[in-house]
Design an enzyme around this catalytic site. Structure first.
Site, short mmCIF file in Angstrom:
data_model
loop_
_atom_site.label_atom_id
_atom_site.label_comp_id
_atom_site.label_asym_id
_atom_site.label_seq_id
_atom_site.Cartn_x
_atom_site.Cartn_y
_atom_site.Cartn_z
N SER A 128 -20.04 16.35 -63.16
CA SER A 128 -20.48 16.82 -64.48
C SER A 128 -20.70 18.32 -64.46
CB SER A 128 -21.79 16.12 -64.87
OG SER A 128 -22.37 16.73 -66.00
N TYR A 153 -30.18 13.61 -63.69
CA TYR A 153 -28.76 13.27 -63.89
C TYR A 153 -27.88 14.26 -63.13
CZ TYR A 153 -24.22 12.99 -66.22
OH TYR A 153 -22.87 12.91 -66.47
#
Length: 338
Positions: A128, A153
């Site tokens: 990501s 995350y």
């Protein structure tokens, strides 16, 4: 040559688009997804209905279920694995950190172990753009340090890259990590900005505009993402023969390990993105301006020179075209009449 390709997260936004593309190219696709209720499971099931054909096998399970993961590899012998399954969302990671550790760390370890034991040719996995965290140098480069994540995350995604490198080093497993930048398009996630904004504007409700609108995002249309991944399936990661431990490049290695940014290389102001939605809907949004949320970054901007060089492709879709296609899908899927 047609391949047996395992796609985890096959009922997800990117996974469903990718599975459909791979099937259209004649590959056998084994899809895994747990159809969890992080958002409406009906949307996930409807995505699956779009990709069902004789070369598609679907298995409903969690990546944490090691027994079923091993059974799947044993039965189907995938040659390529594309790991897109993960607990998504920066903000939700503040509320439910254990979900991220279970799916993104424990689950990913199970995938790595299966790839090792069943001699997979190439593992491609989703990282990501959030891994860049507190990094302020722009555009973000895979050669940058990513030691300061701003959300759990992001930390789990960085851990995926570290785990992948270890397996590339120890077991000569080619691994390719993909740092996605703000993917959008039809069948997108309901918790993402384009979906939230469109739904609110259609219903004459205000939209939350964080950081008072002073946000930049490297919005990347889903078809451009899928094209990039499809091309990378044909390019297993190779050792970088110029890599040096004295001056290490974080995005490559002496092992068969590579990390790419996958973005549009053209950041867009959030207010311009909202304007594209307004243009398509023919309505002006009611805007609720708010400060920056915890875990968010003000700007994302991808350096994608190595990706463009290695796969001879760069994104083709303009923001207005991509937004128009999403809204056409949204209005049709939900039966909305303007």
């Amino acid at each position: 040559m047609n391949k047996r390709i395992l796609v985890t997260g096959a009922a997800g936004f990117i996974g469903s688009h990718l599975s459909k593309r791979l099937l259209n190219e004649g590959h056998q696709v084994i899809g895994i997804d747990n159809i969890n209720d992080y958002y409406d499971p009906q949307l996930k099931n409807d995505r699956l209905q779009q990709i069902t054909n004789e070369n598609f096998t679907f298995i409903k399970t969690n990546l944490e279920n090691l027994e079923i993961i091993n059974q799947t590899f044993e039965q189907h012998s995938p040659e390529i694995v594309i790991n897109l399954a993960a607990q998504a969302g920066v903000r939700y990671s503040l509320e439910n950190p254990h979900a991220y550790v279970n799916s993104n760390v424990v689950g990913f370890t199970n995938v790595l172990e299966a790839c090792r034991h069943y001699k997979v040719e190439h593992l491609i996995y989703a990282s990501s753009s959030s891994v860049y965290g507190a990094n302020e140098s722009k555009p973000f480069s895979t050669s940058d340090n990513i030691d300061h994540p701003l959300s759990l995350y992001a930390a789990t995604k960085k851990s995926n890259e570290l785990f992948a490198h270890t397996y590339s080093h120890l077991y000569d497993l080619p691994t390719t990590g993909l740092r996605f930048f703000t993917v959008y398009g039809p069948w997108g996630r309901p918790d993402m900005a384009l979906f939230l904004f469109t739904k609110a504007i259609v219903n004459n409700e205000p939209i939350d505009v964080f950081n008072h609108g002073n946000m930049m995002r490297d919005f990347t249309y889903v078809d451009d993402i899928v094209e990039s991944i499809t091309r990378l399936t044909k390019r297993p990661a190779q050792p970088n023969l110029e890599w040096s431990g004295a001056n290490p490049d974080p995005g490559s290695s002496y092992a068969p390990y590579k990390v790419y940014n996958i973005g549009n290389n053209s950041p867009v102001r959030l207010m311009d993105f909202i304007e594209a939605i307004e243009n398509k809907l023919g309505k002006i949004a009611k805007k609720n301006f708010l400060p920056l949320q915890a875990g968010d970054v003000p700007e994302t901007y991808a350096n994608v020179e190595d990706l463009f060089r290695d796969i001879d492709f760069q994104p083709q879709t303009s923001i207005q075209d991509g937004v128009n296609r999403f809204i056409d899908w949204y209005l049709d899927y939900y039966g909305v009449k303007l």
